[in-house]
Scaffold this motif. Structure first.
Motif, PDB file in Angstrom:
ATOM      1  N   ALA A   2       0.843  -1.198   0.000  1.00  0.00           N
ATOM      2  CA  ALA A   2       0.000   0.000   0.000  1.00  0.00           C
ATOM      3  C   ALA A   2       0.877   1.246   0.000  1.00  0.00           C
ATOM      4  O   ALA A   2       1.960   1.254   0.595  1.00  0.00           O
ATOM      5  CB  ALA A   2      -0.906  -0.001   1.222  1.00  0.00           C
ATOM      6  N   PRO A   3       0.416   2.297  -0.670  1.00  0.00           N
ATOM      7  CA  PRO A   3       1.201   3.535  -0.650  1.00  0.00           C
ATOM      8  C   PRO A   3       1.236   4.125   0.755  1.00  0.00           C
ATOM      9  O   PRO A   3       0.318   3.934   1.549  1.00  0.00           O
ATOM     10  CB  PRO A   3       0.433   4.460  -1.617  1.00  0.00           C
ATOM     11  N   SER A   4       2.299   4.831   1.060  1.00  0.00           N
ATOM     12  CA  SER A   4       2.423   5.430   2.385  1.00  0.00           C
ATOM     13  C   SER A   4       1.431   6.593   2.508  1.00  0.00           C
ATOM     14  O   SER A   4       1.082   7.225   1.522  1.00  0.00           O
ATOM     15  CB  SER A   4       3.854   5.902   2.632  1.00  0.00           C
ATOM     16  N   PRO A   5       0.978   6.895   3.733  1.00  0.00           N
ATOM     17  CA  PRO A   5      -0.022   7.944   3.941  1.00  0.00           C
ATOM     18  C   PRO A   5       0.547   9.362   3.876  1.00  0.00           C
ATOM     19  O   PRO A   5      -0.196  10.321   3.950  1.00  0.00           O
ATOM     20  CB  PRO A   5      -0.557   7.638   5.339  1.00  0.00           C
ATOM     21  N   TRP A   6       1.839   9.506   3.744  1.00  0.00           N
ATOM     22  CA  TRP A   6       2.461  10.826   3.752  1.00  0.00           C
ATOM     23  C   TRP A   6       3.034  11.148   2.390  1.00  0.00           C
ATOM     24  O   TRP A   6       3.089  10.312   1.504  1.00  0.00           O
ATOM     25  CB  TRP A   6       3.555  10.897   4.810  1.00  0.00           C
ATOM     26  N   ARG A  67      10.731   5.949  22.124  1.00  0.00           N
ATOM     27  CA  ARG A  67      10.732   4.503  21.904  1.00  0.00           C
ATOM     28  C   ARG A  67       9.447   3.981  21.275  1.00  0.00           C
ATOM     29  O   ARG A  67       9.423   2.905  20.720  1.00  0.00           O
ATOM     30  CB  ARG A  67      11.034   3.760  23.201  1.00  0.00           C
ATOM     31  N   SER A  68       8.355   4.763  21.336  1.00  0.00           N
ATOM     32  CA  SER A  68       7.098   4.299  20.749  1.00  0.00           C
ATOM     33  C   SER A  68       6.577   5.193  19.617  1.00  0.00           C
ATOM     34  O   SER A  68       5.534   4.900  19.040  1.00  0.00           O
ATOM     35  CB  SER A  68       6.032   4.165  21.839  1.00  0.00           C
ATOM     36  N   LEU A  69       7.286   6.255  19.277  1.00  0.00           N
ATOM     37  CA  LEU A  69       6.863   7.156  18.209  1.00  0.00           C
ATOM     38  C   LEU A  69       6.944   6.455  16.864  1.00  0.00           C
ATOM     39  O   LEU A  69       7.966   5.856  16.520  1.00  0.00           O
ATOM     40  CB  LEU A  69       7.748   8.407  18.196  1.00  0.00           C
ATOM     41  N   THR A  70       5.862   6.524  16.101  1.00  0.00           N
ATOM     42  CA  THR A  70       5.843   5.920  14.767  1.00  0.00           C
ATOM     43  C   THR A  70       5.826   7.014  13.708  1.00  0.00           C
ATOM     44  O   THR A  70       5.510   8.176  13.997  1.00  0.00           O
ATOM     45  CB  THR A  70       4.611   5.023  14.572  1.00  0.00           C
ATOM     46  N   ALA A  71       6.122   6.636  12.482  1.00  0.00           N
ATOM     47  CA  ALA A  71       6.042   7.589  11.373  1.00  0.00           C
ATOM     48  C   ALA A  71       4.603   8.074  11.220  1.00  0.00           C
ATOM     49  O   ALA A  71       4.366   9.237  10.900  1.00  0.00           O
ATOM     50  CB  ALA A  71       6.543   6.948  10.089  1.00  0.00           C
ATOM     51  N   GLY A  72       3.641   7.194  11.479  1.00  0.00           N
ATOM     52  CA  GLY A  72       2.234   7.584  11.403  1.00  0.00           C
ATOM     53  C   GLY A  72       1.879   8.640  12.433  1.00  0.00           C
ATOM     54  O   GLY A  72       1.165   9.602  12.122  1.00  0.00           O
ATOM     55  N   HIS A  73       2.386   8.476  13.669  1.00  0.00           N
ATOM     56  CA  HIS A  73       2.161   9.495  14.710  1.00  0.00           C
ATOM     57  C   HIS A  73       2.720  10.838  14.249  1.00  0.00           C
ATOM     58  O   HIS A  73       2.056  11.867  14.338  1.00  0.00           O
ATOM     59  CB  HIS A  73       2.892   9.146  16.012  1.00  0.00           C
ATOM     60  N   LEU A  74       3.970  10.801  13.788  1.00  0.00           N
ATOM     61  CA  LEU A  74       4.654  12.035  13.411  1.00  0.00           C
ATOM     62  C   LEU A  74       3.969  12.703  12.222  1.00  0.00           C
ATOM     63  O   LEU A  74       3.809  13.923  12.202  1.00  0.00           O
ATOM     64  CB  LEU A  74       6.129  11.758  13.121  1.00  0.00           C
TER      65      LEU A  74
END
Length: 107
Positions: A2-6, A67-74
């Protein structure tokens, strides 16, 4: 896959700040970026680069532990910062008031 959301600009900045991300690897939106080598110093570099690239301030917005930050969060934080501010009671151009604080504040 799937394409990335960003967008590409966001991914380029991530690539520059994540030493463990392979050249042809796309960061997963839900995997902690610590798996790609994110530490507190690299996060500072990524946040500074995002602020410059998107013309926003992320001060106080990144409240998830490194330690729990994801690319989706950012990406969610950056996306929210680039949206127009919602202010309680401010009249819209059509004359109607807004409905209150932004949804990410009340969640």
């Amino acid at each position: 896959m799937a394409p990335s959301p960003w967008n590409a600009r966001f991914e380029t900045i991530l690539r520059q700040g994540l030493p463990g991300l392979g050249k042809d690897e796309v960061p997963a939106a839900d995997v902690p970026m610590e798996a790609y080598g994110l530490d507190s110093m690299s996060l500072i570099g990524i946040v500074c680069a995002l602020e410059a690239a998107y013309g926003v301030s992320l001060a106080g917005q990144v409240t998830v532990a490194v330690r729990s930050l994801t690319a989706g969060h950012l990406w969610g934080i950056v996306s929210a910062a680039t949206q127009p501010a919602w202010e309680t009671g401010r009249a819209l151009p059509t004359g109607g008031p807004t409905r209150g604080p932004a949804p990410w504040i009340t969640a």
